[in-house]
Design a protein around this motif. Structure first.
Motif, PDB file in Angstrom:
ATOM      1  N   HIS A   1      73.756  -1.683  23.251  1.00  0.00           N
ATOM      2  CA  HIS A   1      74.380  -2.657  22.356  1.00  0.00           C
ATOM      3  C   HIS A   1      73.494  -3.885  22.141  1.00  0.00           C
ATOM      4  O   HIS A   1      73.934  -4.858  21.539  1.00  0.00           O
ATOM      5  N   GLY A   2      72.290  -3.853  22.653  1.00  0.00           N
ATOM      6  CA  GLY A   2      71.380  -4.991  22.510  1.00  0.00           C
ATOM      7  C   GLY A   2      70.597  -5.226  23.782  1.00  0.00           C
ATOM      8  O   GLY A   2      70.826  -4.574  24.815  1.00  0.00           O
ATOM      9  N   GLN A   3      69.669  -6.161  23.735  1.00  0.00           N
ATOM     10  CA  GLN A   3      68.825  -6.453  24.884  1.00  0.00           C
ATOM     11  C   GLN A   3      69.617  -7.174  25.959  1.00  0.00           C
ATOM     12  O   GLN A   3      70.441  -8.048  25.677  1.00  0.00           O
ATOM     13  N   VAL A   4      69.352  -6.794  27.216  1.00  0.00           N
ATOM     14  CA  VAL A   4      70.038  -7.382  28.367  1.00  0.00           C
ATOM     15  C   VAL A   4      69.134  -8.439  28.979  1.00  0.00           C
ATOM     16  O   VAL A   4      67.983  -8.160  29.343  1.00  0.00           O
ATOM     17  N   SER A   5      69.634  -9.667  29.113  1.00  0.00           N
ATOM     18  CA  SER A   5      68.846 -10.770  29.654  1.00  0.00           C
ATOM     19  C   SER A   5      68.767 -10.693  31.169  1.00  0.00           C
ATOM     20  O   SER A   5      69.603 -10.050  31.816  1.00  0.00           O
ATOM     21  N   PRO A   6      67.771 -11.362  31.775  1.00  0.00           N
ATOM     22  CA  PRO A   6      67.679 -11.384  33.245  1.00  0.00           C
ATOM     23  C   PRO A   6      68.927 -11.985  33.897  1.00  0.00           C
ATOM     24  O   PRO A   6      69.334 -11.554  34.977  1.00  0.00           O
ATOM     25  N   ALA A   7      69.522 -12.980  33.255  1.00  0.00           N
ATOM     26  CA  ALA A   7      70.740 -13.575  33.818  1.00  0.00           C
ATOM     27  C   ALA A   7      71.881 -12.569  33.854  1.00  0.00           C
ATOM     28  O   ALA A   7      72.656 -12.530  34.819  1.00  0.00           O
ATOM     29  N   THR A   8      71.966 -11.754  32.806  1.00  0.00           N
ATOM     30  CA  THR A   8      73.007 -10.712  32.781  1.00  0.00           C
ATOM     31  C   THR A   8      72.772  -9.696  33.894  1.00  0.00           C
ATOM     32  O   THR A   8      73.720  -9.244  34.551  1.00  0.00           O
ATOM     33  N   ARG A   9      71.521  -9.341  34.108  1.00  0.00           N
ATOM     34  CA  ARG A   9      71.202  -8.396  35.176  1.00  0.00           C
ATOM     35  C   ARG A   9      71.593  -8.958  36.542  1.00  0.00           C
ATOM     36  O   ARG A   9      72.158  -8.244  37.382  1.00  0.00           O
ATOM     37  N   GLN A  10      71.298 -10.238  36.772  1.00  0.00           N
ATOM     38  CA  GLN A  10      71.676 -10.853  38.049  1.00  0.00           C
ATOM     39  C   GLN A  10      73.187 -10.877  38.227  1.00  0.00           C
ATOM     40  O   GLN A  10      73.698 -10.672  39.336  1.00  0.00           O
ATOM     41  N   ALA A  11      73.904 -11.126  37.139  1.00  0.00           N
ATOM     42  CA  ALA A  11      75.367 -11.127  37.222  1.00  0.00           C
ATOM     43  C   ALA A  11      75.891  -9.732  37.564  1.00  0.00           C
ATOM     44  O   ALA A  11      76.842  -9.585  38.353  1.00  0.00           O
ATOM     45  N   ILE A  12      75.269  -8.688  36.990  1.00  0.00           N
ATOM     46  CA  ILE A  12      75.684  -7.312  37.288  1.00  0.00           C
ATOM     47  C   ILE A  12      75.392  -6.974  38.744  1.00  0.00           C
ATOM     48  O   ILE A  12      76.198  -6.329  39.423  1.00  0.00           O
ATOM     49  N   GLU A  13      74.239  -7.421  39.271  1.00  0.00           N
ATOM     50  CA  GLU A  13      73.904  -7.177  40.671  1.00  0.00           C
ATOM     51  C   GLU A  13      74.930  -7.821  41.596  1.00  0.00           C
ATOM     52  O   GLU A  13      75.372  -7.212  42.583  1.00  0.00           O
ATOM     53  N   ALA A  14      75.319  -9.062  41.271  1.00  0.00           N
ATOM     54  CA  ALA A  14      76.331  -9.733  42.098  1.00  0.00           C
ATOM     55  C   ALA A  14      77.680  -9.046  41.997  1.00  0.00           C
ATOM     56  O   ALA A  14      78.413  -8.918  42.985  1.00  0.00           O
ATOM     57  N   LEU A  15      78.013  -8.572  40.794  1.00  0.00           N
ATOM     58  CA  LEU A  15      79.312  -7.919  40.588  1.00  0.00           C
ATOM     59  C   LEU A  15      79.408  -6.609  41.341  1.00  0.00           C
ATOM     60  O   LEU A  15      80.443  -6.291  41.954  1.00  0.00           O
ATOM     61  N   LEU A  16      78.310  -5.833  41.341  1.00  0.00           N
ATOM     62  CA  LEU A  16      78.317  -4.517  41.970  1.00  0.00           C
ATOM     63  C   LEU A  16      77.920  -4.570  43.438  1.00  0.00           C
ATOM     64  O   LEU A  16      77.926  -3.541  44.115  1.00  0.00           O
ATOM     65  N   GLY A  17      77.551  -5.736  43.939  1.00  0.00           N
ATOM     66  CA  GLY A  17      77.156  -5.835  45.347  1.00  0.00           C
ATOM     67  C   GLY A  17      75.864  -5.111  45.631  1.00  0.00           C
ATOM     68  O   GLY A  17      75.682  -4.576  46.722  1.00  0.00           O
ATOM     69  N   ALA A  18      74.959  -5.094  44.666  1.00  0.00           N
ATOM     70  CA  ALA A  18      73.679  -4.398  44.827  1.00  0.00           C
ATOM     71  C   ALA A  18      72.538  -5.347  44.489  1.00  0.00           C
ATOM     72  O   ALA A  18      71.702  -5.077  43.640  1.00  0.00           O
ATOM     73  N   ASP A  19      72.530  -6.473  45.145  1.00  0.00           N
ATOM     74  CA  ASP A  19      71.505  -7.486  44.910  1.00  0.00           C
ATOM     75  C   ASP A  19      70.170  -6.976  45.431  1.00  0.00           C
ATOM     76  O   ASP A  19      69.896  -7.016  46.635  1.00  0.00           O
ATOM     77  N   THR A  20      69.318  -6.515  44.509  1.00  0.00           N
ATOM     78  CA  THR A  20      68.041  -5.928  44.924  1.00  0.00           C
ATOM     79  C   THR A  20      67.083  -6.975  45.468  1.00  0.00           C
ATOM     80  O   THR A  20      66.099  -6.631  46.133  1.00  0.00           O
ATOM     81  N   GLY A  21      67.343  -8.267  45.192  1.00  0.00           N
ATOM     82  CA  GLY A  21      66.461  -9.309  45.717  1.00  0.00           C
ATOM     83  C   GLY A  21      66.788  -9.699  47.145  1.00  0.00           C
ATOM     84  O   GLY A  21      65.969 -10.344  47.815  1.00  0.00           O
ATOM     85  N   ALA A  22      67.956  -9.351  47.631  1.00  0.00           N
ATOM     86  CA  ALA A  22      68.351  -9.706  48.992  1.00  0.00           C
ATOM     87  C   ALA A  22      67.838  -8.664  49.977  1.00  0.00           C
ATOM     88  O   ALA A  22      67.619  -7.507  49.636  1.00  0.00           O
ATOM     89  N   SER A  23      67.630  -9.108  51.218  1.00  0.00           N
ATOM     90  CA  SER A  23      67.173  -8.192  52.256  1.00  0.00           C
ATOM     91  C   SER A  23      68.297  -7.237  52.637  1.00  0.00           C
ATOM     92  O   SER A  23      69.472  -7.487  52.347  1.00  0.00           O
ATOM     93  N   MET A  24      67.921  -6.155  53.292  1.00  0.00           N
ATOM     94  CA  MET A  24      68.913  -5.170  53.710  1.00  0.00           C
ATOM     95  C   MET A  24      69.916  -5.776  54.682  1.00  0.00           C
ATOM     96  O   MET A  24      71.109  -5.468  54.642  1.00  0.00           O
ATOM     97  N   TRP A  25      69.429  -6.663  55.566  1.00  0.00           N
ATOM     98  CA  TRP A  25      70.323  -7.303  56.530  1.00  0.00           C
ATOM     99  C   TRP A  25      71.343  -8.200  55.831  1.00  0.00           C
ATOM    100  O   TRP A  25      72.527  -8.190  56.176  1.00  0.00           O
ATOM    101  N   ASP A  26      70.884  -8.962  54.822  1.00  0.00           N
ATOM    102  CA  ASP A  26      71.802  -9.826  54.088  1.00  0.00           C
ATOM    103  C   ASP A  26      72.853  -8.998  53.342  1.00  0.00           C
ATOM    104  O   ASP A  26      74.027  -9.369  53.284  1.00  0.00           O
ATOM    105  N   GLN A  27      72.420  -7.881  52.776  1.00  0.00           N
ATOM    106  CA  GLN A  27      73.371  -7.001  52.102  1.00  0.00           C
ATOM    107  C   GLN A  27      74.377  -6.420  53.085  1.00  0.00           C
ATOM    108  O   GLN A  27      75.559  -6.258  52.754  1.00  0.00           O
ATOM    109  N   TYR A  28      73.910  -6.116  54.302  1.00  0.00           N
ATOM    110  CA  TYR A  28      74.802  -5.554  55.318  1.00  0.00           C
ATOM    111  C   TYR A  28      75.853  -6.577  55.747  1.00  0.00           C
ATOM    112  O   TYR A  28      77.042  -6.253  55.868  1.00  0.00           O
TER     113      TYR A  28
END
Length: 329
Positions: free
Chosen positions: A44-71
């Motif tokens: 539906h259009g280009q996805v901005s970096p801010a939108t991607r970060q919001a999706i990561e926070a929503l899905l609990g899959a923050d790829t920038g966080a360490s494995m321990w922080d995610q745990y």
């Protein structure tokens, strides 16, 4: 009390280990749920970096966080009862998806498991009590049915009873056009009607194992000294069979039954797929296809809790049924 505390402590450690594995395993799978969601939005259009970060926070899959922080974040969410948002059923929360699909699986697989267990115990008791009779000779055939793949048996029954003879519906969990979902008789009747053929598939595939196990234990129990003592006392054959032989022979089957009940919430994935049944097995299939970490973790957590809970209850009941196990524990 010491026996009880030791059991609870063991299952608490097992629960922690299972929760940790539940966190790690989905993240070891190839793919990323964030990428899947971004690719959907990109149509539906280009996805901005801010939108991607919001999706990561929503899905609990923050790829920038360490494995321990995610745990740590994952454990905190579990304590709050937050299982996240499903990718496969976006934007529905995982808890809502499980709540909608779990009753279907418990109703179908749970009832079929109980029926197959009780039927197997009755047939195994009769076969072991009268060795060499007709029923005892039928057991190998029942056991052979257990080796038949679920999907093959389901497809055969579906072809015969739904496609050829049109006795049962070919797919679904209820009549979506003729009933209103709720606690009303037309809907309940429709659910039962649509669940008969999948339940028959599960019963046929599992009754042979229960029958064979109970039959072998009955044969072993019949040679025990207390059976000879009961016969010497002049007790009726029915009383000896029920209260002396079968009561002791069924103990190993109870443990297996507890494990089977625990795995009821896992559903019968293949059976649900063949019959397009709206159970938790179908939800798990969708979660795996979409790399839905949150939904996979939520379903695995429910399965883990049910298995551990069922085994804990049976362990405690086993101590009541057979005090010798409590003394050794």
């Amino acid at each position: 009390m010491r026996f009880l505390l030791r059991k609870i402590g063991f299952y608490a450690i097992a629960l922690w280990a299972a929760v940790t594995l539940n966190f790690l395993l989905p993240r070891l799978l190839p793919g990323n749920p964030v990428d899947i969601m971004v690719s959907r939005l990109a149509t539906h259009g280009q996805v901005s970096p801010a939108t991607r970060q919001a999706i990561e926070a929503l899905l609990g899959a923050d790829t920038g966080a360490s494995m321990w922080d995610q745990y740590v974040q994952y454990l905190g969410q579990l304590l709050r009862g937050d299982l996240g948002v499903s990718v496969a059923y976006f934007p529905t929360p995982v808890g809502q998806v499980i709540g909608q699909t779990l009753p279907w699986t418990i109703g179908l697989v749970g009832l079929a498991t109980i029926i197959s267990f009780l039927l197997g115990i009755v047939l195994g008791t009769a076969a072991g009590w009268k060795r060499g009779h007709l029923l005892d000779n039928i057991i190998p055939g029942l056991t052979m049915l257990q080796s038949v793949p679920y999907f093959w048996l389901a497809l055969i029954l579906l072809f015969l009873f739904s496609s050829t003879w049109r006795i049962f519906p070919i797919h679904g969990g209820y009549d979506v056009y003729g009933t209103v979902v709720g606690l009303n008789w037309p809907f309940i009747k429709s659910v039962v009607y649509y669940g008969i053929l999948p339940a028959i598939t599960i019963v046929i595939s599992s009754v042979g194992g229960w029958t064979l196990g109970m039959r072998n234990m009955m044969v072993s129990t019949m040679s025990e000294d207390y059976i000879l003592t009961a016969e010497a006392k002049g007790l009726t054959p029915r009383r000896i069979r029920t209260w002396y032989a079968a009561r002791n022979a069924v103990l190993p089957s109870i443990s297996g039954f507890a494990i089977s009940l625990g795995f009821v919430v896992a559903g019968s994935l293949v059976t649900e797929q063949v019959f397009s049944y709206p159970g938790i097995g179908t939800a798990l299939y969708q979660a795996v296809n979409n790399n839905d970490y949150a939904l996979m973790q939520g379903i695995f957590l429910v399965i883990t809790l049910s298995v551990l809970g069922a085994n804990l209850i049976v362990d405690l009941l086993y101590g009541v049924i057979d005090p010798r196990t409590r003394a050794r524990g």
